[in-house]
Design an enzyme around this catalytic site. Sequence first.
Site, PDB file in Angstrom:
ATOM      1  N   LYS A   1      47.698   3.993  43.313  1.00 48.30           N
ATOM      2  CA  LYS A   1      46.286   4.306  43.047  1.00 48.30           C
ATOM      3  C   LYS A   1      45.374   3.149  43.459  1.00 48.30           C
ATOM      4  O   LYS A   1      44.170   3.214  43.302  1.00 48.30           O
ATOM      5  CB  LYS A   1      46.087   4.619  41.561  1.00 48.30           C
ATOM      6  CG  LYS A   1      46.801   5.902  41.109  1.00 48.30           C
ATOM      7  CD  LYS A   1      46.514   6.177  39.661  1.00 48.30           C
ATOM      8  CE  LYS A   1      47.446   7.207  39.048  1.00 48.30           C
ATOM      9  NZ  LYS A   1      47.209   8.567  39.516  1.00 48.30           N
TER      10      LYS A   1
ATOM     11  N   HIS B   1      46.257  10.906  29.294  1.00 48.36           N
ATOM     12  CA  HIS B   1      47.082  11.541  30.333  1.00 48.36           C
ATOM     13  C   HIS B   1      48.440  11.877  29.713  1.00 48.36           C
ATOM     14  O   HIS B   1      48.903  11.164  28.810  1.00 48.36           O
ATOM     15  CB  HIS B   1      47.253  10.518  31.458  1.00 48.36           C
ATOM     16  CG  HIS B   1      47.906  11.023  32.696  1.00 48.36           C
ATOM     17  ND1 HIS B   1      49.264  11.221  32.790  1.00 48.36           N
ATOM     18  CD2 HIS B   1      47.407  11.350  33.917  1.00 48.36           C
ATOM     19  CE1 HIS B   1      49.569  11.636  34.008  1.00 48.36           C
ATOM     20  NE2 HIS B   1      48.455  11.723  34.709  1.00 48.36           N
TER      21      HIS B   1
ATOM     22  N   ASP C   1      47.266   2.072  29.044  1.00 47.61           N
ATOM     23  CA  ASP C   1      47.527   2.799  30.279  1.00 47.61           C
ATOM     24  C   ASP C   1      46.446   2.366  31.272  1.00 47.61           C
ATOM     25  O   ASP C   1      45.290   2.781  31.168  1.00 47.61           O
ATOM     26  CB  ASP C   1      47.464   4.294  29.979  1.00 47.61           C
ATOM     27  CG  ASP C   1      47.493   5.160  31.227  1.00 47.61           C
ATOM     28  OD1 ASP C   1      47.403   4.607  32.344  1.00 47.61           O
ATOM     29  OD2 ASP C   1      47.583   6.389  31.084  1.00 47.61           O
TER      30      ASP C   1
ATOM     31  N   GLN D   1      44.067   3.932  35.756  1.00 47.80           N
ATOM     32  CA  GLN D   1      42.758   4.138  36.386  1.00 47.80           C
ATOM     33  C   GLN D   1      41.847   2.919  36.287  1.00 47.80           C
ATOM     34  O   GLN D   1      40.744   2.949  36.825  1.00 47.80           O
ATOM     35  CB  GLN D   1      42.047   5.356  35.755  1.00 47.80           C
ATOM     36  CG  GLN D   1      42.779   6.671  35.919  1.00 47.80           C
ATOM     37  CD  GLN D   1      42.879   7.141  37.366  1.00 47.80           C
ATOM     38  OE1 GLN D   1      42.173   6.659  38.259  1.00 47.80           O
ATOM     39  NE2 GLN D   1      43.763   8.094  37.622  1.00 47.80           N
TER      40      GLN D   1
ATOM     41  N   CYS E   1      46.596  16.630  34.194  1.00 47.46           N
ATOM     42  CA  CYS E   1      47.605  16.095  33.259  1.00 47.46           C
ATOM     43  C   CYS E   1      46.964  15.659  31.948  1.00 47.46           C
ATOM     44  O   CYS E   1      47.336  14.617  31.380  1.00 47.46           O
ATOM     45  CB  CYS E   1      48.376  14.931  33.868  1.00 47.46           C
ATOM     46  SG  CYS E   1      49.246  15.358  35.361  1.00 47.46           S
TER      47      CYS E   1
HETATM   48  N1  PLP Z   1      47.761   7.586  33.311  1.00 49.15           N
HETATM   49  C1  PLP Z   1      46.637   7.936  33.932  1.00 49.15           C
HETATM   50  C2  PLP Z   1      45.312   7.727  33.241  1.00 49.15           C
HETATM   51  C3  PLP Z   1      46.686   8.505  35.207  1.00 49.15           C
HETATM   52  O1  PLP Z   1      45.558   8.864  35.819  1.00 49.15           O
HETATM   53  C4  PLP Z   1      47.953   8.681  35.817  1.00 49.15           C
HETATM   54  C5  PLP Z   1      48.060   9.324  37.142  1.00 49.15           C
HETATM   55  O2  PLP Z   1      47.293  10.179  37.504  1.00 49.15           O
HETATM   56  C6  PLP Z   1      49.097   8.266  35.137  1.00 49.15           C
HETATM   57  C7  PLP Z   1      48.964   7.729  33.877  1.00 49.15           C
HETATM   58  C8  PLP Z   1      50.453   8.413  35.730  1.00 49.15           C
HETATM   59  O3  PLP Z   1      50.598   7.568  36.829  1.00 49.15           O
HETATM   60  P1  PLP Z   1      51.890   7.655  37.767  1.00 49.15           P
HETATM   61  O4  PLP Z   1      52.001   9.097  38.195  1.00 49.15           O
HETATM   62  O5  PLP Z   1      51.586   6.745  38.901  1.00 49.15           O
HETATM   63  O6  PLP Z   1      53.060   7.237  36.954  1.00 49.15           O
END
Ligand code: PLP
Length: 414
Positions: free
Chosen positions: A233, A130, A207, A210, A371
């Site tokens: 989430k 992401h 990260d 998910q 993203c």
């Molecule tokens: N990393 C992953 C794999 C994600 O799916 C997301 C959000 O869609 C993020 C990071 C970023 O999360 P946040 O927008 O809550 O900071």
Amino acid sequence: MTTTPATTAPPTWAAVAQAFPALRQTVNGHRLVYLDSAATSLKPQAVIDAVVEYYADYPSNVHRSVHTLAGRATEAYEAARARVAAFVGADAQSLVFTRGTTEGLNLVASGWARRHLRPGDEILLTPAEHHSNLVPWQQVAKATGARLVFAPLTADGRLTAEAIRASFTSRTRLAAVAHVSNVLGTENPIRELVALAHRQDAVVVVDGAQSAPHLPVSVAALGVDFFAFSAHKMCGPTGIGALYGRPERLREADPLLFGGEMIAEVDQEHATWADVPYRFEGGTPHVAGAIGWGAAVAFLERLGMDHIAAHSRALAMDAAARLAALPRVSVYGPAGGRQAVVAFNYDGVHPHDVAQVLDSQGIAVRAGHHCAQPLMAALSIQSSVRASFYLYNTREDVDRLVDGLREVGRYFGR
Ligand code: PLP
């Protein structure tokens, strides 16, 4: 490893859905089918109630005043920290509240990596990250002279332990990898990565945006140095998340925000920092968010993370198989071993148009690059549709998605 004891029998998922007021509405004349939980999940009434109760009954700041309401707010805020930390197998003192995964990863990048990386050091990533787990490392590389290295994925989008081994060198100082991909639904081999990294004192940043909503997670069992995740989430409020860090690593990092409540002593010229995690929480925190997140974790724990993982995986696997069997639909990612998300395209129809026709039937999906533009490039596509599943979805929702795609075909004459 399970950190949250599952109830003995799986819950009745249709009954679980009743706890989510957003699902009581119709959208465009149809019962809402919400398949966008990977973007943000719906919130159960218990979470909404916890947030309302804070604002109605004890809307005070934390760690400051000594009056009764302030004491109650501080207690509830710190109880939420302990609860969220325990949920991922960590101690409260190693859990920093952030605005979300993005801020947690930026904290590691700016606070730890900029201070410790040197020219020629290597940062190991994958092409499926992401942007929140890519752009901060690009900035670190520019600032320090470190180099980004990407471990290749298999043709069907998996990261194997062999690919990690082949990409690791004696210069690898930090590896930053998603636990679960937000596009392919793949779960990455974090333990293997940690075993390799720790042999040469390289730092592993995960990260968990998910994975925390879906899998029983233990940062202690995984052995990671840092793990970032978001409340919104996993049934919690927006605007709050957390960064777990091994205390010795957290102590090596600089704060991002300087100001109130993150200090030990201040004189006119200098300041010293409070201990971790407080030195990373300058300013008034998202008290209501933390309390709501604590309620969300309690909700998930009552259902059992093992059951939630099995349920969202089963729905995603079923949806992936049924979508792949439709004419003109291409599903991305491996045929087996998928968590909660299914990314796909309908041949000849733009993903936004697919999403629009599904929305006209009350089915909410995401369309776009998710993203993850480098991954889209690797898949030779610009964008895709993504259906993501969670604990309030049922087999009936998969039926509605499949029927909805048949309608896309009729609408566009394909
Ligand atoms: N990393 C992953 C794999 C994600 O799916 C997301 C959000 O869609 C993020 C990071 C970023 O999360 P946040 O927008 O809550 O900071």
